[in-house]
Write a protein that holds these residues in place. Structure first.
Motif, mmCIF file in Angstrom:
data_model
loop_
_atom_site.group_PDB
_atom_site.id
_atom_site.type_symbol
_atom_site.label_atom_id
_atom_site.label_comp_id
_atom_site.label_asym_id
_atom_site.label_seq_id
_atom_site.Cartn_x
_atom_site.Cartn_y
_atom_site.Cartn_z
ATOM 1 N N TRP A 123 0.846 -1.185 0.000
ATOM 2 C CA TRP A 123 0.000 0.000 0.000
ATOM 3 C C TRP A 123 0.888 1.244 0.000
ATOM 4 O O TRP A 123 1.909 1.290 0.689
ATOM 5 C CB TRP A 123 -0.911 0.028 1.222
ATOM 6 N N PHE A 203 -3.101 0.969 -3.686
ATOM 7 C CA PHE A 203 -2.461 -0.347 -3.704
ATOM 8 C C PHE A 203 -1.672 -0.508 -4.997
ATOM 9 O O PHE A 203 -2.201 -0.344 -6.094
ATOM 10 C CB PHE A 203 -3.515 -1.455 -3.601
ATOM 11 N N LEU A 210 -3.962 -8.588 -2.598
ATOM 12 C CA LEU A 210 -4.732 -7.461 -2.101
ATOM 13 C C LEU A 210 -5.669 -7.909 -0.996
ATOM 14 O O LEU A 210 -6.490 -8.812 -1.177
ATOM 15 C CB LEU A 210 -5.542 -6.833 -3.238
ATOM 16 N N SER A 214 -8.047 -1.746 3.612
ATOM 17 C CA SER A 214 -6.960 -0.834 3.288
ATOM 18 C C SER A 214 -6.508 -0.118 4.545
ATOM 19 O O SER A 214 -7.264 -0.018 5.520
ATOM 20 C CB SER A 214 -7.414 0.189 2.243
#
Length: 240
Positions: A123, A203, A210, A214
């Motif tokens: 990230w 990202f 993933l 987040s």
């Protein structure tokens, strides 16, 4: 033969001998002239104030020497924000948009700040600065500026505790903070200048890795003093 009396000199107070209902009316011509003179003095003071505020009484706001050019975005200083976030002085040319019209001029500059910072799981935290300068030529933007003091550039209406006044910056200045970013709005004569700092997470890793969550959005309020400092540097540059 009875003739009409001739008028000469100032009007004097006249008492009539004609009695209506037992009352003796009087005319006070002199005081009428005094009130008329007083009204003229007040009107002159009002017009004088208008001349002082707008210049020669044409009803147009004072642009205070602001000039917008196609290359104005190239000279935007972001020294304080740049050092605080990207560890370097930023005065780079970003995406620009310039509108010139008889009623107003508007400049928008979008500046990506730094390459971003890698966090965990690929990230990346990124920051953008957007500067908007609007020169109102046809009307004074003061009332609208005050009415919109809680409205962000994206049109969101914030709560009163999300807005704070900033002293010694233009005529009026307000700092706004919400989850989407921090904004500083300044009124200076017919000019309205806004600087917006936004941060976000992006990202840039392997899509197969993933995660569903987040990282939290970066806190941009900590850069309040840096934004105010860069705005103070920007205002005189826009007048050159």
């Amino acid at each position: 033969m009875i003739t009409e009396p001739e008028l000469a000199g100032d009007f004097e107070e006249i008492e009539t001998d004609e009695i209506v209902g037992g009352a003796k009316p009087k005319t006070r011509a002199k005081k009428t002239w005094v009130w008329a003179l007083g009204g003229a003095v007040v009107a002159s003071a009002v017009w004088g104030s208008a001349f002082f505020a707008y210049g020669w009484g044409d009803g147009k706001p004072d642009l205070r020497g602001y000039k917008l050019r196609k290359n104005s975005c190239e000279s935007i200083p972001l020294k304080s924000v740049g050092v605080a976030i990207a560890k370097s002085d930023y005065a780079v040319a970003g995406e620009s948009n310039l509108l010139k019209d008889a009623a107003l001029e508007r400049l928008r500059c979008a500046i990506p700040l730094g390459p971003g910072y890698s966090g965990s799981d690929s990230w990346v935290t990124r920051y953008d600065v957007e500067v908007t300068v609007t020169l109102h030529k046809g009307f004074d933007p003061g009332a609208e500026f005050e009415a919109r003091r809680r409205v962000t550039d994206r049109g969101l209406l914030l709560s009163p505790d999300s807005v704070s006044a900033v002293e010694n910056l233009g005529e009026k200045a307000y700092f706004l903070i919400n989850d989407e970013g921090a904004e500083l709005h300044v009124l200076d004569g017919g000019a309205v200048i806004s600087m917006r700092l936004s941060g976000y997470q992006q990202f840039e890793g392997d899509p197969d890795k993933l995660s569903s969550e987040s990282p939290p959005m970066p806190d941009v309020y900590i850069y309040r003093a840096a934004i105010i400092s860069d705005m103070s540097d920007l205002i005189p540059k826009l007048k050159r």
